[in-house]
Design a protein around this motif. Structure first.
Motif, PDB file in Angstrom:
ATOM      1  N   GLU A  84      15.315  54.198  -2.167  1.00 36.96           N
ATOM      2  CA  GLU A  84      15.014  55.406  -2.959  1.00 36.96           C
ATOM      3  C   GLU A  84      15.600  55.275  -4.366  1.00 36.96           C
ATOM      4  O   GLU A  84      14.942  55.606  -5.352  1.00 36.96           O
ATOM      5  CB  GLU A  84      15.586  56.666  -2.292  1.00 36.96           C
ATOM      6  CG  GLU A  84      14.902  57.093  -1.001  1.00 36.96           C
ATOM      7  CD  GLU A  84      15.169  56.132   0.156  1.00 36.96           C
ATOM      8  OE1 GLU A  84      16.232  55.456   0.170  1.00 36.96           O
ATOM      9  OE2 GLU A  84      14.299  56.047   1.044  1.00 36.96           O
ATOM     10  N   MET A  87      13.635  52.832  -6.360  1.00 34.66           N
ATOM     11  CA  MET A  87      12.357  53.457  -6.754  1.00 34.66           C
ATOM     12  C   MET A  87      12.558  54.354  -7.989  1.00 34.66           C
ATOM     13  O   MET A  87      11.717  54.395  -8.872  1.00 34.66           O
ATOM     14  CB  MET A  87      11.864  54.287  -5.555  1.00 34.66           C
ATOM     15  CG  MET A  87      10.553  54.963  -5.723  1.00 34.66           C
ATOM     16  SD  MET A  87       9.230  53.838  -5.231  1.00 34.66           S
ATOM     17  CE  MET A  87       7.812  54.875  -5.546  1.00 34.66           C
ATOM     18  N   ARG A  88      13.680  55.036  -8.020  1.00 34.36           N
ATOM     19  CA  ARG A  88      13.982  55.923  -9.154  1.00 34.36           C
ATOM     20  C   ARG A  88      14.044  55.110 -10.459  1.00 34.36           C
ATOM     21  O   ARG A  88      13.480  55.505 -11.469  1.00 34.36           O
ATOM     22  CB  ARG A  88      15.322  56.636  -8.890  1.00 34.36           C
ATOM     23  CG  ARG A  88      15.925  57.347 -10.070  1.00 34.36           C
ATOM     24  CD  ARG A  88      15.576  58.818 -10.110  1.00 34.36           C
ATOM     25  NE  ARG A  88      16.024  59.446 -11.345  1.00 34.36           N
ATOM     26  CZ  ARG A  88      15.231  60.138 -12.163  1.00 34.36           C
ATOM     27  NH1 ARG A  88      13.975  60.337 -11.869  1.00 34.36           N
ATOM     28  NH2 ARG A  88      15.706  60.669 -13.253  1.00 34.36           N
ATOM     29  N   HIS A  91      10.475  52.759 -10.872  1.00 36.56           N
ATOM     30  CA  HIS A  91       9.187  53.474 -10.853  1.00 36.56           C
ATOM     31  C   HIS A  91       9.282  54.809 -11.586  1.00 36.56           C
ATOM     32  O   HIS A  91       8.626  55.028 -12.597  1.00 36.56           O
ATOM     33  CB  HIS A  91       8.735  53.680  -9.400  1.00 36.56           C
ATOM     34  CG  HIS A  91       7.428  54.389  -9.262  1.00 36.56           C
ATOM     35  ND1 HIS A  91       7.299  55.759  -9.431  1.00 36.56           N
ATOM     36  CD2 HIS A  91       6.187  53.943  -8.980  1.00 36.56           C
ATOM     37  CE1 HIS A  91       6.044  56.115  -9.268  1.00 36.56           C
ATOM     38  NE2 HIS A  91       5.342  55.036  -8.995  1.00 36.56           N
ATOM     39  N   ASP A  92      10.144  55.701 -11.106  1.00 33.99           N
ATOM     40  CA  ASP A  92      10.140  57.082 -11.618  1.00 33.99           C
ATOM     41  C   ASP A  92      10.574  57.162 -13.087  1.00 33.99           C
ATOM     42  O   ASP A  92       9.929  57.849 -13.885  1.00 33.99           O
ATOM     43  CB  ASP A  92      11.057  57.980 -10.767  1.00 33.99           C
ATOM     44  CG  ASP A  92      10.651  57.985  -9.294  1.00 33.99           C
ATOM     45  OD1 ASP A  92       9.609  57.385  -8.955  1.00 33.99           O
ATOM     46  OD2 ASP A  92      11.380  58.582  -8.481  1.00 33.99           O
ATOM     47  N   LEU A  95       7.987  55.742 -15.561  1.00 32.89           N
ATOM     48  CA  LEU A  95       6.791  56.601 -15.595  1.00 32.89           C
ATOM     49  C   LEU A  95       7.054  57.889 -16.374  1.00 32.89           C
ATOM     50  O   LEU A  95       6.257  58.280 -17.236  1.00 32.89           O
ATOM     51  CB  LEU A  95       6.364  56.900 -14.158  1.00 32.89           C
ATOM     52  CG  LEU A  95       5.036  57.617 -14.003  1.00 32.89           C
ATOM     53  CD1 LEU A  95       3.902  56.843 -14.664  1.00 32.89           C
ATOM     54  CD2 LEU A  95       4.722  57.834 -12.520  1.00 32.89           C
ATOM     55  N   GLU A  96       8.181  58.534 -16.099  1.00 34.14           N
ATOM     56  CA  GLU A  96       8.499  59.786 -16.797  1.00 34.14           C
ATOM     57  C   GLU A  96       8.728  59.554 -18.286  1.00 34.14           C
ATOM     58  O   GLU A  96       8.274  60.326 -19.132  1.00 34.14           O
ATOM     59  CB  GLU A  96       9.753  60.440 -16.171  1.00 34.14           C
ATOM     60  CG  GLU A  96       9.441  61.316 -14.983  1.00 34.14           C
ATOM     61  CD  GLU A  96       8.271  62.273 -15.268  1.00 34.14           C
ATOM     62  OE1 GLU A  96       8.370  63.065 -16.211  1.00 34.14           O
ATOM     63  OE2 GLU A  96       7.245  62.193 -14.566  1.00 34.14           O
ATOM     64  N   VAL A 132       4.030  51.181  -9.949  1.00 33.14           N
ATOM     65  CA  VAL A 132       4.375  51.688 -11.288  1.00 33.14           C
ATOM     66  C   VAL A 132       3.348  51.197 -12.313  1.00 33.14           C
ATOM     67  O   VAL A 132       2.953  51.935 -13.213  1.00 33.14           O
ATOM     68  CB  VAL A 132       5.840  51.372 -11.690  1.00 33.14           C
ATOM     69  CG1 VAL A 132       6.074  49.927 -12.058  1.00 33.14           C
ATOM     70  CG2 VAL A 132       6.266  52.273 -12.853  1.00 33.14           C
TER      71      VAL A 132
END
Ligand SMILES: NC(=O)c1ccc[n+]([C@@H]2O[C@H](COP(=O)([O-])OP(=O)(O)OC[C@H]3O[C@@H](n4cnc5c(N)ncnc54)[C@H](OP(=O)(O)O)[C@@H]3O)[C@@H](O)[C@H]2O)c1
Length: 216
Positions: A84, A87-88, A91-92, A95-96, A132
């Motif tokens: 997790e 992934m942050r 990916h996250d 993207l943000e 991503v």
């Protein structure tokens, strides 16, 4: 005409290599976003270093008002501590941050992804990298460059024993390895980023294997 560039992942092997190699006047403006100051860039007063803790991404908006955003952000599952957390970071956050930059008018996104990136992969790391890439593509940048290096070579502060052994074995045998899987020096990736920063045609481009090693 020279364009402005912002880098995230500025303290990492690729991000720092790129920033260290930039000369004054090469870009209209250079911004390095990171969690801490980068001493190696102290002599380069034309680089605007901005410190963020990455918990409030909106606070980055002024620094993301740029023509080109280079994303060299990443971690390992071991460092992150869990899938997790990985992934942050991989990916996250990209993207943000990309979404904010796109809203702020950024035209060109350059992503350092990885060989094997594939949203359908059964390997978690490759799947996240593929996911991503796909999500970033949806944002609709005028130019979206995806670089997919294999093992990166260069001086890094963090010790990664697996990578060290891999380099010892793979580097001398590099001529036997297909282009896609050849270890690649951070300098070569940095030179490619510079070449892509002056790319004029719109579109999505994937740079891997031989095309990543060559500047044209
Ligand atoms: N290393 C390889 O052999 C290899 C191979 C293929 C692809 N790649 C990919 O290429 C990209 C660049 O790799 P690299 O080796 O240059 O990376 P790196 O040296 O590991 O640097 C990663 C960067 O991401 C930042 N970062 C990590 N966790 C963060 C968090 N939670 N919040 C904010 N920033 C964070 C780091 O900042 P701090 O300094 O503050 O931690 C650093 O600036 C990565 O996406 C990587 O997955 C690497």
């Amino acid at each position: 005409m020279a364009r402005s560039v912002t880098v995230i992942g500025s303290t990492g092997l690729i991000g720092k290599q790129f920033l260290e190699s930039v000369s004054e006047g090469e870009f209209k403006q250079v911004t390095a976003i990171s969690r801490r100051e980068i001493p190696e860039l102290m002599g380069k007063s034309f680089i605007n270093q901005t410190i963020h803790d990455f918990s409030d991404l909106e606070a980055m908006r002024p620094d993301l008002k740029t023509d080109i955003l280079v994303c060299a952000l990443g971690t390992t599952i071991k460092t992150a501590g869990s899938q997790e957390a990985f992934m942050r970071v991989d990916h996250d956050l990209p993207l943000e941050i990309a979404r904010i930059a796109h809203e702020a008018g950024c035209q060109t996104f350059i992503l350092i992804s990885s060989v094997g990136a594939d949203a359908q992969s059964s390997i978690f790391y490759s799947r996240v990298k593929g996911q991503v890439e796909a999500a970033l593509d949806e944002l609709g940048f005028n130019q979206f460059h995806i670089l997919r290096p294999s093992m990166l070579l260069g001086e890094r502060q963090e010790s990664r024993p697996g990578e060290f052994v891999g380099k010892l074995i793979l580097t001398p045998l590099s001529f036997l390895i297909p282009w896609k899987y050849k270890p690649i020096h951070a300098n070569t990736v940095s030179d490619k980023i510079k070449r892509l920063a002056s790319w004029t045609q719109p579109g999505k481009y994937i740079w891997e294997g031989k095309s990543l090693f060559h500047l044209n």
